[in-house]
Design a protein around this motif. Structure first.
Motif, mmCIF file in Angstrom:
data_model
loop_
_atom_site.group_PDB
_atom_site.id
_atom_site.type_symbol
_atom_site.label_atom_id
_atom_site.label_comp_id
_atom_site.label_asym_id
_atom_site.label_seq_id
_atom_site.Cartn_x
_atom_site.Cartn_y
_atom_site.Cartn_z
ATOM 1 N N ALA A 31 -76.889 -39.261 20.432
ATOM 2 C CA ALA A 31 -77.667 -40.401 19.927
ATOM 3 C C ALA A 31 -79.106 -39.945 20.145
ATOM 4 O O ALA A 31 -79.374 -39.714 21.098
ATOM 5 C CB ALA A 31 -77.508 -41.706 20.719
ATOM 6 N N ALA A 32 -79.789 -40.242 19.226
ATOM 7 C CA ALA A 32 -81.263 -40.247 19.088
ATOM 8 C C ALA A 32 -81.880 -41.207 20.126
ATOM 9 O O ALA A 32 -81.356 -42.409 20.088
ATOM 10 C CB ALA A 32 -81.949 -40.295 17.679
ATOM 11 N N PRO A 33 -83.024 -40.778 20.808
ATOM 12 C CA PRO A 33 -83.637 -42.043 21.539
ATOM 13 C C PRO A 33 -84.311 -43.091 20.507
ATOM 14 O O PRO A 33 -84.689 -42.775 19.560
ATOM 15 C CB PRO A 33 -84.758 -41.257 22.296
ATOM 16 N N ARG A 34 -83.968 -44.368 21.086
ATOM 17 C CA ARG A 34 -84.620 -45.508 20.492
ATOM 18 C C ARG A 34 -86.181 -45.519 20.565
ATOM 19 O O ARG A 34 -86.679 -45.450 21.600
ATOM 20 C CB ARG A 34 -83.796 -46.613 20.998
ATOM 21 N N SER A 35 -86.597 -45.916 19.179
ATOM 22 C CA SER A 35 -87.930 -46.137 19.247
ATOM 23 C C SER A 35 -88.281 -47.498 20.084
ATOM 24 O O SER A 35 -87.434 -48.435 19.934
ATOM 25 C CB SER A 35 -88.531 -46.057 17.770
ATOM 26 N N THR A 36 -89.548 -47.391 20.637
ATOM 27 C CA THR A 36 -90.063 -48.762 21.405
ATOM 28 C C THR A 36 -91.018 -49.538 20.244
ATOM 29 O O THR A 36 -91.570 -50.593 20.795
ATOM 30 C CB THR A 36 -90.661 -48.241 22.531
ATOM 31 N N THR A 37 -91.379 -48.982 19.237
ATOM 32 C CA THR A 37 -92.047 -49.470 18.225
ATOM 33 C C THR A 37 -91.425 -50.030 17.213
ATOM 34 O O THR A 37 -90.495 -49.429 16.804
ATOM 35 C CB THR A 37 -93.385 -48.666 17.777
ATOM 36 N N PRO A 39 -90.238 -50.479 13.443
ATOM 37 C CA PRO A 39 -90.370 -49.545 12.031
ATOM 38 C C PRO A 39 -91.666 -49.996 11.056
ATOM 39 O O PRO A 39 -91.651 -51.207 11.238
ATOM 40 C CB PRO A 39 -89.130 -49.711 11.429
ATOM 41 N N THR A 50 -87.251 -61.709 13.136
ATOM 42 C CA THR A 50 -86.474 -60.523 13.387
ATOM 43 C C THR A 50 -85.368 -60.815 14.558
ATOM 44 O O THR A 50 -84.469 -60.007 14.786
ATOM 45 C CB THR A 50 -87.359 -59.350 13.985
ATOM 46 N N SER A 65 -75.924 -57.614 12.113
ATOM 47 C CA SER A 65 -76.997 -57.015 12.733
ATOM 48 C C SER A 65 -77.755 -57.839 13.319
ATOM 49 O O SER A 65 -78.191 -58.925 12.546
ATOM 50 C CB SER A 65 -77.774 -56.033 11.824
#
Length: 66
Positions: A31-37, A39, A50, A65
């Motif tokens: 798994a790729a690290p999740r972005s904290t910002t 998109p 959201t 989702s």
């Protein structure tokens, strides 16, 4: 495999998968690290919008989702 009537495509797929098994390939995707910002496409969307569930279609199947 020829005697069993397996196609060349099936034999090739078996050979490729067997070779990966012998090499120890697991098939797991890290798994790729999740972005904290947010998109860029969602940067202007309000936080209320959201938080609502959305119907998302991926790979021909529908899923939720949130």
């Amino acid at each position: 495999m020829d005697k069993a009537g397996l196609s060349q495509a099936a034999q090739g797929a078996f050979k490729q998968n067997y070779e990966q098994l012998v090499r120890g390939v697991t098939g797991l995707v890290r798994a790729a690290p999740r972005s904290t910002t947010a998109p860029p496409l969602l940067a202007g969307v309000s936080s209320l919008a959201t938080r609502q569930p959305a119907l998302v279609e991926h790979g021909g199947r529908a899923g939720l989702s949130s």
